[in-house]
Enzyme design. Structure first.
Site, short mmCIF file in Angstrom:
data_model
loop_
_atom_site.label_atom_id
_atom_site.label_comp_id
_atom_site.label_asym_id
_atom_site.label_seq_id
_atom_site.Cartn_x
_atom_site.Cartn_y
_atom_site.Cartn_z
N HIS A 60 89.99 1.52 40.85
CA HIS A 60 89.51 1.73 39.48
C HIS A 60 88.16 2.44 39.54
O HIS A 60 87.57 2.59 40.62
CB HIS A 60 89.43 0.41 38.71
CG HIS A 60 88.46 -0.58 39.25
ND1 HIS A 60 88.60 -1.19 40.47
CD2 HIS A 60 87.31 -1.09 38.71
CE1 HIS A 60 87.61 -2.03 40.67
NE2 HIS A 60 86.79 -1.98 39.61
N HIS A 62 85.07 1.77 38.54
CA HIS A 62 83.77 1.13 38.57
C HIS A 62 83.07 1.57 39.85
O HIS A 62 83.70 1.70 40.91
CB HIS A 62 83.89 -0.39 38.51
CG HIS A 62 84.08 -0.91 37.11
ND1 HIS A 62 84.62 -2.15 36.84
CD2 HIS A 62 83.81 -0.34 35.90
CE1 HIS A 62 84.66 -2.33 35.52
NE2 HIS A 62 84.18 -1.24 34.93
N ASP A 64 81.19 0.42 42.20
CA ASP A 64 81.23 -0.26 43.50
C ASP A 64 82.57 -0.08 44.21
O ASP A 64 82.76 -0.61 45.31
CB ASP A 64 80.91 -1.76 43.33
CG ASP A 64 81.81 -2.48 42.35
OD1 ASP A 64 82.34 -1.84 41.43
OD2 ASP A 64 81.99 -3.71 42.50
N HIS A 65 83.46 0.72 43.61
CA HIS A 65 84.74 0.99 44.25
C HIS A 65 84.98 2.48 44.51
O HIS A 65 85.95 2.81 45.19
CB HIS A 65 85.88 0.42 43.41
CG HIS A 65 85.89 -1.08 43.37
ND1 HIS A 65 86.75 -1.85 44.12
CD2 HIS A 65 85.11 -1.96 42.68
CE1 HIS A 65 86.50 -3.13 43.90
NE2 HIS A 65 85.51 -3.21 43.02
N ASP A 210 89.98 -5.08 41.49
CA ASP A 210 89.47 -6.22 40.76
C ASP A 210 90.51 -6.62 39.71
O ASP A 210 91.11 -5.77 39.07
CB ASP A 210 88.18 -5.88 40.07
CG ASP A 210 87.04 -5.56 41.03
OD1 ASP A 210 87.26 -5.54 42.24
OD2 ASP A 210 85.94 -5.31 40.54
#
Length: 304
Positions: A60, A62, A64-65, A210
């Site tokens: 996804h 976001h 941090d990914h 997540d």
């Protein structure tokens, strides 16, 4: 099947922890799963050969990914990469990456392909004669997918004592491995199972991060060898899981238990917790074979 954890912590990178990224080595493939900040540094630290990465799967959008993705793509260019690179991720990932490359006038000198995703149903992304990769629809604050990597059944193994006893010519070995019965010159048919052994059971790896606790994914995950499931929170903060789109360690354990998984790997920890054993202890209240991810940790399932 070997899994190398490059990063497994939630939110922001710190001096001693990294956001989500991992490498799955399976059937001669090297798949990169998510690409948080610092991924290329961790690839070097863990001595992963950049050139062998041909497929990158982003769960996804976001940061941090995937904030490490444009840097890795740019480094491939500086290393004079020639092999094509395939990036699978949510719709919008192509725009996010190509805009940065455009503004920096740093277009790749190798073929770069984006496969944008928007389906909320499982979708086959990649397949060859050895392995397949499909999405696992997750539920987070934005559109997200997990990924299910599955080995295909291998060839049968020759029972050499039986083959030699029957004086089977070597020219038939490949056909026997593929399951063919053997017909002798006198017309006698020897069933394949008398000349071969069953292949090793195919293995599978599911990446789920997540996401909230989502038991409607269980039919797709049934019998999975290894389940990596996010466990952002402990039960003491369970009330935070649903609003933020995350899961607890116990919920991860329930997913592994109800999917009939062989192993559960916990990850995507909130940095509020000082000790990873707390996550394992809670998950083990509902599932036995719990492992904890940590940066730089390698899980080699060929050693089982």
């Amino acid at each position: 099947m070997k899994l190398t954890i490059l990063g497994c912590y939630a939110a922001t990178p710190r001096t001693f922890t990294n956001p989500t990224s991992q490498v799955l080595q399976i059937r001669n493939h090297l798949f990169l799963i998510d690409c948080g900040e610092g991924t290329q540094v961790e690839l070097r630290r863990n001595k992963v050969k950049f050139s062998k990465i041909k497929h990158i799967f982003i769960s996804h959008l976001h940061g941090d990914h995937f904030f490490g993705l444009v840097g890795l793509i740019s480094t491939f260019r500086l290393l004079n990469r020639e092999n094509e690179l395939h990036v699978y991720g949510p719709k919008g990932i192509k725009e996010a990456i190509t805009l940065q490359l455009k503004l920096a006038n740093s277009w790749t000198n190798y073929p770069l392909y984006f496969h944008e995703l928007d389906s909320k149903e499982p979708q086959l992304l990649f397949e060859d004669e050895k392995v397949s990769v499909e999405t696992i629809p997750l539920k987070h604050r934005i559109y997200a997918n997990g990924f299910l990597f599955k080995e295909k059944p291998g060839e049968r193994k020759l029972n050499m004592s039986a083959v030699l006893k029957r004086k089977i010519d070597v020219v038939y070995y490949k056909k026997l491995k593929r399951g063919m019965d053997m017909t002798l010159e006198d017309g006698t048919v020897i069933p394949n199972e008398e000349l071969t052994f069953d292949p090793e059971p195919p293995r599978s790896y599911a990446f789920c991060s997540d996401t909230i606790y989502k038991p409607d994914n269980l039919p797709q995950l049934q019998g999975v060898t290894v389940l990596y499931h996010e466990s952002t929170f402990l039960e003491a903060h369970a009330k935070l899981a649903l609003p933020t789109g995350h899961s607890t360690a116990i919920e991860a354990g329930k997913m592994a238990r109800d999917a009939g998984a062989q192993y559960l790997i916990l990850g995507h920890y909130s940095t509020r917790y000082p000790d990873l054993t707390l996550f394992a202890n809670e998950a083990k209240t509902v599932f036995d074979n719990v492992l904890t991810a940590d940066d730089g940790k390698v899980f080699d399932f060929d050693e089982d």
